[in-house]
Write a protein that holds these residues in place. Structure first.
Motif, PDB file in Angstrom:
ATOM      1  N   ALA A 126       0.831  -1.205   0.000  1.00  0.00           N
ATOM      2  CA  ALA A 126       0.000   0.000   0.000  1.00  0.00           C
ATOM      3  C   ALA A 126       0.862   1.250   0.000  1.00  0.00           C
ATOM      4  N   VAL A 127       1.948   1.217   0.748  1.00  0.00           N
ATOM      5  CA  VAL A 127       2.845   2.370   0.802  1.00  0.00           C
ATOM      6  C   VAL A 127       3.426   2.644  -0.575  1.00  0.00           C
ATOM      7  N   VAL A 128       3.904   1.592  -1.236  1.00  0.00           N
ATOM      8  CA  VAL A 128       4.537   1.742  -2.545  1.00  0.00           C
ATOM      9  C   VAL A 128       3.537   2.203  -3.584  1.00  0.00           C
ATOM     10  N   GLU A 129       2.352   1.575  -3.608  1.00  0.00           N
ATOM     11  CA  GLU A 129       1.404   1.835  -4.682  1.00  0.00           C
ATOM     12  C   GLU A 129       0.603   3.115  -4.490  1.00  0.00           C
ATOM     13  N   ASN A 130       0.283   3.452  -3.249  1.00  0.00           N
ATOM     14  CA  ASN A 130      -0.620   4.561  -3.015  1.00  0.00           C
ATOM     15  C   ASN A 130       0.066   5.841  -2.564  1.00  0.00           C
ATOM     16  N   VAL A 131       1.296   5.746  -2.092  1.00  0.00           N
ATOM     17  CA  VAL A 131       1.913   6.902  -1.475  1.00  0.00           C
ATOM     18  C   VAL A 131       2.868   7.637  -2.415  1.00  0.00           C
ATOM     19  N   MET A 132       3.729   6.909  -3.097  1.00  0.00           N
ATOM     20  CA  MET A 132       4.816   7.547  -3.837  1.00  0.00           C
ATOM     21  C   MET A 132       4.372   8.131  -5.169  1.00  0.00           C
ATOM     22  N   GLU A 133       4.726   9.399  -5.386  1.00  0.00           N
ATOM     23  CA  GLU A 133       4.508  10.068  -6.657  1.00  0.00           C
ATOM     24  C   GLU A 133       5.787  10.807  -7.028  1.00  0.00           C
ATOM     25  N   LEU A 134       5.957  11.062  -8.314  1.00  0.00           N
ATOM     26  CA  LEU A 134       7.188  11.687  -8.804  1.00  0.00           C
ATOM     27  C   LEU A 134       7.429  13.039  -8.149  1.00  0.00           C
ATOM     28  N   LYS A 135       6.367  13.826  -7.959  1.00  0.00           N
ATOM     29  CA  LYS A 135       6.536  15.166  -7.375  1.00  0.00           C
ATOM     30  C   LYS A 135       7.083  15.109  -5.955  1.00  0.00           C
ATOM     31  N   ASP A 136       6.854  13.986  -5.271  1.00  0.00           N
ATOM     32  CA  ASP A 136       7.320  13.865  -3.893  1.00  0.00           C
ATOM     33  C   ASP A 136       8.841  13.762  -3.796  1.00  0.00           C
ATOM     34  N   PHE A 137       9.492  13.576  -4.933  1.00  0.00           N
ATOM     35  CA  PHE A 137      10.959  13.486  -4.932  1.00  0.00           C
ATOM     36  C   PHE A 137      11.605  14.725  -5.561  1.00  0.00           C
ATOM     37  N   SER A 138      10.789  15.763  -5.741  1.00  0.00           N
ATOM     38  CA  SER A 138      11.319  16.986  -6.364  1.00  0.00           C
ATOM     39  C   SER A 138      12.231  17.770  -5.428  1.00  0.00           C
TER      40      SER A 138
END
Length: 688
Positions: free
Chosen positions: A126-138
């Motif tokens: 759930a953490v991997v699929e629902n949490v991480m987005e590209l903008k979160d690593f900007s």
């Protein structure tokens, strides 16, 4: 004289310019660290709360970064990069974590969540699929920029030149003084409301908007130590507020109504319906109901159609706590992890006083959310059936034992309990409909969530049925498939309970524990899909439906149903109740029906209150007239023609703050136990 003043002024000006020029040349690394860290904080607020140019959080973030950076001067210039790079990486990680958390939960992360890190292991997908987005690593540009800068400075012998003129301790002291000046300027802008909200921490969005992300995080560390520190301080004040609140509540007239004691002496079986939102009960795909069993049960029972969970970071565990105690979740951490050793009045304990046997069942590990301890020692269940200890893991879906297998194995256990006890109170906690909703291949006969329509074949001229993908392959579409499976499992459970004769003297309660935790964008797609072009409507299209903050929040309501057998022709037991209701209203409502009371309940019997209010852990609140966003200081009137006054808003703002404060004091200071002990001492003394 004038010439002397002019020459002096020019001399001072030249010295300031020279000093500034030298400072800029010899503090490039420090200044770059400060600039990149503050810009990252602004970027985080840009991607979350949107007040990126507000001067107050910029000042707060600047003060923190400067104070942290000042310690870099205690290192020799050639070693300063290691310190600044480490700090930059740390600040960047804070931004990444908070960005991911806000993306999914519209709030900011807390150090207290580390206490629940073991829970995350079980929901890693759930953490991997629902949490991480590209903008979160900007945010990772900041330490990368420092690395390149360090490489360039080394080439120019920068550190050697700086070492010849820099007195580290002096610069550290000067930098700290500057930092303290910034802090002083920032503090001068604060008012009592700002300071109060910083201390209470439950309005996290406001704290970040006013104090910046770094101050918020420092304050959160302090707040996260509350379980260990708070009970040592401030008890007398909290105990006084506690007594005053409940003295006022005790003066409220207890109203009997048509539901008083109607279920006294009946069994109570509760179904904790994982991640079930109410809006799914209105959905059909190609003419097939998504939740036919829930729809039927709702039509045959008391259906509360404006019911909201009030969970915080503890999600399901918070709901279990609030359902059974009528208290709010903890403002820092979770009760199940941090405050399980307090004393609470609970439904299992109250029914056990009437001779009930209390049990709970779950197809997941007993250690998840510390349930194996909390259910028995804190909530007061007699037995907690769980995972491999009590169930055969013969079919898995998602995180563990499938709901259908869980229910199939649970019914014989309930039958034995019924045969051995006068009455029982049982809770069945479902699991299959749990994020990340990706285990589609294990679902038996998943419902199709496409869109079928008739289209004329251009070659033959005949009508033919074609299919547009619609929700197929989307996260929300996958959620619908799991919802349909969970609904089917509930239908199977009711059939099995009826065949076993358990329903004859049993009241069944079904509640959704919280929403699906899916993003607003999923609903934008859901509402605005055009099957004829297999695309999403443009925002300028008149049929486009914008999903704003209020749409999203109001859509998070969950089902709540009270069902009994053989009442299909009795309107008293088969109707829809539209009044807004929260999870903390369940205990008082069921208590009125089953003949028990809890003087510490924060909610109300829904049938005895004229206007109810649902208070959320972040301070937002909802009535039948209005949803109020406490963070932004604004609200939405829900119905055309309704009006609300400033006094109306202030009344519920005050009530919201009071309820959250009292609830948190009960949890942190163990006030129920201490107040009951104090009362017993007084009573014993008076009876001598």
């Amino acid at each position: 004289m004038q010439k002397k003043i002019k020459d002096t002024s020019k001399h001072i000006s030249n010295k300031v310019k020279a000093y500034s020029k030298q400072y800029m040349k010899t503090n490039i690394l420090f200044l770059s660290f400060v600039l990149t860290s503050v810009l990252n904080a602004m970027l985080l607020r840009y991607l979350t709360v949107k007040n990126y140019f507000d001067i107050f959080p910029i000042l707060a973030d600047l003060a923190v970064v400067v104070m942290v950076g000042a310690f870099g001067y205690f290192f020799k210039p050639k070693n300063q990069f290691k310190y600044f790079a480490t700090c930059s990486i740390f600040f960047t990680v804070l931004c990444v974590i908070n960005s991911m958390y806000y993306t999914n939960y519209l709030s900011f992360a807390s150090l207290s969540l580390l206490q629940t890190s073991l829970q995350i292991v079980d929901v890693a997908d759930a953490v991997v699929e629902n949490v991480m987005e590209l903008k979160d690593f900007s945010y990772i540009w900041a330490p990368i920029a420092l690395f390149f800068l360090n490489h360039a400075l080394k080439k120019k012998d920068y550190y050697k030149k700086v070492a010849e003129i820099e007195v580290g301790k002096v610069r550290a002291l000067n930098t700290m003084v500057f930092g303290l000046i910034v802090i002083g300027v920032f503090i001068s802008t604060l008012n009592s409301v700002d300071i109060s909200r910083l201390g209470k921490q439950w309005n996290r969005e406001y704290v970040v908007m006013r104090f910046g992300i770094y101050t918020y995080q420092i304050n959160d560390v302090i707040s996260s130590l509350k379980p260990q520190i708070s009970p040592l301080f401030g008890y007398d004040e909290k105990a006084r507020e506690f007594r005053e609140y409940y003295d006022k509540r005790s003066q409220e007239e207890h109203k009997e109504n048509e539901y008083t004691n109607v279920f006294k002496g009946k069994n109570l079986l509760v179904i904790h319906d994982e991640s079930m939102q109410q809006f799914v009960m209105d959905l059909k795909f190609n003419g097939e109901e998504l939740t036919p069993n829930l729809n039927r049960i709702a039509s045959e029972g008391l259906f509360f159609s404006n019911f909201y969970a009030q969970e915080s970071v503890g999600t399901s565990s918070d709901t279990e706590f609030t359902f059974n105690t009528a208290l709010m979740p903890a403002t820092s951490g979770t009760v199940f992890i941090s405050y399980w050793d307090r004393e609470y009045v609970t439904i299992p304990k109250l029914l056990k006083e009437q001779g009930y046997y209390a049990f709970s069942m779950h197809g997941n590990k007993g250690s998840m959310w510390n349930r194996d301890t909390v259910h028995l020692k804190t909530l007061g269940y007699d037995k907690f059936y769980n995972y491999k200890n009590d169930f055969k893991i013969d079919e898995t879906i998602g995180l563990g034992l499938s709901d259908k297998s869980f229910f199939r194995q649970a019914v014989p256990k309930i039958k034995k309990i019924q045969e051995k006890n006068k009455n029982f109170y049982g809770t069945l906690i479902m699991l299959s409909n749990h994020t990340p909703f990706s285990d589609i291949e294990h679902l038996p006969d998943p419902i199709a969530v496409d869109y079928k329509y008739e289209k004329e074949n251009p070659e033959t001229g005949e009508k033919e049925t074609v299919s547009a993908p619609y929700m197929e392959g989307t996260k929300l579409g996958n959620y619908f498939k799991f919802v349909h499976y969970a609904d089917s499992a509930i239908g199977q459970l009711f059939d099995d309970l009826d065949k076993a004769g358990i329903l004859d003297n049993t009241v069944v309660v079904i509640y959704g524990d919280h929403d699906a935790k899916l993003k607003e964008s999923e609903y934008e797609y859901f509402y605005n899909y055009d099957p004829y072009t297999d695309s999403v409507l443009d925002k300028d299209d008149p049929n486009y439906r914008d999903v704003d903050f209020y749409d999203y929040e109001l859509n998070r309501k969950v089902p709540f149903i009270i069902w009994t057998k053989d009442h299909e022709n009795d309107e008293k037991f088969t109707k829809e109740i539209t009044k807004v209701m929260g999870m903390y209203d369940v205990l008082p409502t069921l208590g009125n029906m089953f003949g028990f009371t809890d003087k510490y309940a924060l909610g109300h019997d829904i049938f005895s209150t004229d206007e109810n209010v649902v208070i959320f852990p972040d301070g937002n609140w909802l009535t039948d007239k209005m949803y109020y966003n406490h963070q932004k200081g604004e609200g939405k009137v829900l119905h055309d023609g309704d009006t609300v006054s400033i006094d109306y808003i202030e009344k519920y703002n005050q009530m919201s703050e009071e309820v959250l404060n009292v609830s948190d004091s009960i949890i942190v200071y163990d006030l129920i136990k201490k107040q009951d002990e104090a009362k017993k001492i007084v009573d014993d003394y008076n009876n001598k």
